[in-house]
Design a protein around this motif. Structure first.
Motif, mmCIF file in Angstrom:
data_model
loop_
_atom_site.group_PDB
_atom_site.id
_atom_site.type_symbol
_atom_site.label_atom_id
_atom_site.label_comp_id
_atom_site.label_asym_id
_atom_site.label_seq_id
_atom_site.Cartn_x
_atom_site.Cartn_y
_atom_site.Cartn_z
ATOM 1 N N LYS A 3 -2.213 7.748 -10.328
ATOM 2 C CA LYS A 3 -1.636 6.408 -10.128
ATOM 3 C C LYS A 3 -0.229 6.306 -10.731
ATOM 4 N N ASN A 4 0.000 7.045 -11.804
ATOM 5 C CA ASN A 4 1.312 6.999 -12.454
ATOM 6 C C ASN A 4 2.397 7.676 -11.628
ATOM 7 N N ASN A 5 1.993 8.645 -10.808
ATOM 8 C CA ASN A 5 2.979 9.440 -10.064
ATOM 9 C C ASN A 5 3.053 9.133 -8.572
ATOM 10 N N TYR A 6 1.996 8.547 -8.029
ATOM 11 C CA TYR A 6 1.956 8.285 -6.589
ATOM 12 C C TYR A 6 1.417 6.883 -6.317
ATOM 13 N N GLN A 7 1.910 6.279 -5.250
ATOM 14 C CA GLN A 7 1.392 5.003 -4.774
ATOM 15 C C GLN A 7 0.515 5.273 -3.556
ATOM 16 N N LEU A 8 -0.787 4.982 -3.665
ATOM 17 C CA LEU A 8 -1.691 5.207 -2.542
ATOM 18 C C LEU A 8 -1.475 4.128 -1.487
ATOM 19 N N CYS A 9 -1.381 4.564 -0.230
ATOM 20 C CA CYS A 9 -1.155 3.653 0.890
ATOM 21 C C CYS A 9 -2.407 3.621 1.776
ATOM 22 N N GLU A 10 -2.218 3.541 3.075
ATOM 23 C CA GLU A 10 -3.359 3.365 3.973
ATOM 24 C C GLU A 10 -4.185 4.640 4.113
ATOM 25 N N GLU A 11 -5.468 4.455 4.404
ATOM 26 C CA GLU A 11 -6.371 5.571 4.659
ATOM 27 C C GLU A 11 -6.059 6.176 6.021
ATOM 28 N N ILE A 12 -5.995 7.515 6.079
ATOM 29 C CA ILE A 12 -5.703 8.187 7.350
ATOM 30 C C ILE A 12 -6.804 9.153 7.759
ATOM 31 N N GLY A 13 -7.835 9.300 6.917
ATOM 32 C CA GLY A 13 -8.940 10.186 7.249
ATOM 33 C C GLY A 13 -10.096 9.982 6.300
ATOM 34 N N ARG A 14 -11.272 10.385 6.749
ATOM 35 C CA ARG A 14 -12.470 10.209 5.919
ATOM 36 C C ARG A 14 -13.396 11.390 6.156
ATOM 37 N N GLY A 15 -13.982 11.907 5.075
ATOM 38 C CA GLY A 15 -14.928 13.013 5.180
ATOM 39 C C GLY A 15 -16.223 12.683 4.474
ATOM 40 N N ARG A 16 -17.083 13.699 4.318
ATOM 41 C CA ARG A 16 -18.390 13.473 3.686
ATOM 42 C C ARG A 16 -18.267 13.047 2.237
#
Length: 275
Positions: free
Chosen positions: A6-19
């Motif tokens: 979280k300190n180094n990257y800003q998470l945006c929208e989900e683009i994939g999902r796995g098990r």
């Protein structure tokens, strides 16, 4: 979620999902670039083998980076609850998506195959076998360049013969020696790549069935056919390469390095005679 992530990257929208988790687009303020972040929920890893595979994925990708045709890894973050892998952001388009649109012409198929074989030859030089080569794991970037990804099923090749074991992979693309439960080497990837090439040119895989068991039976028979209505316009050189990659006799099957030197690959898929 790891605080360091979280300190180094800003998470945006989900683009994939796995098990075991999700893949999201993420942004690095320090580099002003976007990446992909695979976040794995460790609580879902009830099978020790699954846990080992996902731990190994980061190790293999780190070892094999950078290579122009392998998805590059940038950062790995881990705590007790999550494993997060920050990697190169590819377009949400795979070779599978391309095949679904239409069978792929020989020149384009040869370009894709040359890049895939280059990635596999690189893996094999490092003693790594991918074990799940299929169109869904071959990503295409914004320029149409091939990027081999998803090393969750990969393994080390051990011993003098460079082998591993375990029934791993996807039924349509898995090699006969894997289905038979034998020890096997790097050429299982070449078989799978050959099936990918066949599927690119034909729009359908060479071995199929209604169930996984039926597909495995067809793979074990390895009766490679080129139906006239589908392969009428496919060159003899392309068929020759397919026979040498989708070859049941492992000793006669090409290696990735040998396949890269095949005339059809070197000629960029031009329809030349094999005479």
């Amino acid at each position: 979620m790891c605080e360091a992530l979280k300190n180094n990257y800003q998470l945006c929208e989900e683009i994939g999902r796995g098990r075991f988790g999700t893949i999201s687009r993420c942004f690095s303020p320090s580099s002003n670039n976007f990446f992909a972040c695979k976040v794995i929920d460790k609580s879902l890893l009830t099978d020790p083998l699954d846990r080992e595979c996902l731990q190994n994925e980061a190790k293999f990708m780190t070892l094999l980076s950078p290579h122009p045709n392998i998805v590059q890894i940038y950062d790995v973050y881990e705590n007790d609850a999550f494993l997060s892998i920050v990697m190169e952001l590819c377009e949400p388009v795979t070779l599978y998506d391309e095949i679904l649109r239409n069978p792929i012409c020989e020149t384009r198929a040869a370009g894709y195959m040359q890049q895939l074989l280059s990635a596999l030859a690189h893996c094999h030089r490092y003693g790594v076998v991918h074990r799940d080569v299929k169109p869904e794991n071959v990503f295409l970037d914004s320029r149409g360049k091939v990027k081999l990804g998803d090393f969750g099923s990969a393994d080390w090749l051990l011993g003098e013969m460079g082998t591993t074991s375990g029934v791993v992979g996807t039924p349509y693309y898995v090699a006969p020696e894997v289905v038979m439960g034998r020890e096997y080497g790097e050429k299982v990837d070449v078989w799978s790549a050959g099936v990918v090439l066949y599927t690119m040119l034909a729009g359908i895989p060479p071995f199929y069935g209604e169930t996984a068991a039926e597909i495995f039976e067809a793979v074990l028979r390895a009766n490679l056919r080129f139906p006239t209505r589908i392969f009428r316009s496919v060159s003899p050189a392309a068929k020759d390469l397919l026979r040498k990659m989708i070859c049941r006799d492992v000793s006669r099957r090409l290696s990735a390095e040998q396949a890269l030197r095949h005339p059809w690959i070197l000629g960029g898929g031009e329809t030349t005679s094999m005479d």
